[in-house]
Scaffold this active site. Sequence first.
Site, PDB file in Angstrom:
ATOM      1  N   SER A   1      73.022  18.546  44.494  1.00  0.00           N
ATOM      2  CA  SER A   1      74.102  17.972  43.688  1.00  0.00           C
ATOM      3  C   SER A   1      74.105  18.657  42.333  1.00  0.00           C
ATOM      4  CB  SER A   1      73.865  16.465  43.510  1.00  0.00           C
ATOM      5  OG  SER A   1      74.728  15.933  42.531  1.00  0.00           O
TER       6      SER A   1
ATOM      7  N   TYR B   1      67.471  10.164  40.958  1.00  0.00           N
ATOM      8  CA  TYR B   1      68.455  10.885  41.768  1.00  0.00           C
ATOM      9  C   TYR B   1      68.549  12.346  41.331  1.00  0.00           C
ATOM     10  CZ  TYR B   1      72.693  12.206  44.193  1.00  0.00           C
ATOM     11  OH  TYR B   1      73.592  12.868  45.000  1.00  0.00           O
TER      12      TYR B   1
END
Length: 257
Positions: A138, A148
């Site tokens: 990401s 994350y």
Amino acid sequence: MTTALITGATAGIGAAFARRLATEGHNLVLVARNTERLQEQATELHDRHGIEAEVLPADLGTDDGIALVEKRLTDSRNAIDLLVNNAGFGNKGQFLDVPMADELTMLKVHCEAVLRLTSAVVPGMRARGRGGVVNVASVAAFLPRGTYGASKAWVVQFTQGAARDLAGSGVRLMALCPGFVRTEFHERAGMGTDNIPGWMWLDADKLVTAALADLSRGKSLSIPDPRYKALMGAVKLAPRGLLGGITSKTGRKYGPQ
């Protein structure tokens, strides 16, 4: 005919990879937790494109689930030519708001599963002199965004390091770093998306087309959209303190896919 194994195959980017690869005539091994959705997807892809679509229900947040996929990846009689490590999820909340068990599960899915599955499939690929691995990370990998972002940063560093070690072997490894993609990702995590500008949303099918083109070019890192390439270029020049302030205001719950 080549075979691709895709984790997190029933929705979003994983489903887009499945559609694109089936269109190109690749057989598929589809991995996800929901058996019913896997079977529906396999039937649809088989009927529409005439390819073989194997279903492999597995929870990559568990050792048993990872081991099940490892076993399939090391089956030399039914070799895997392309692995797409796409399975992933987000946690709603900032640091200390998320239960530790959920944080550890995230690390297991985003990091341990990627490491183990990549390590399982690559030896066979190297022996055959061909193959590819796409590890979906990401753009959050380049921003200070808690567990994350940290887990996706690990995916990028691991993939690029492994790609360097395998240079010349015929095996290509690439970290894919999308931005915001219209998938089930945010809904599953209970995340709001109303404050995300429309221009930041990407189409999953177009993203996959760009990613596969980058893989064929031998890139080890793919940011498959000019808007995000420009944005990440600006991020590199911005002070870390400023980035920390911006990301803490938006919160981890708005992290890109």
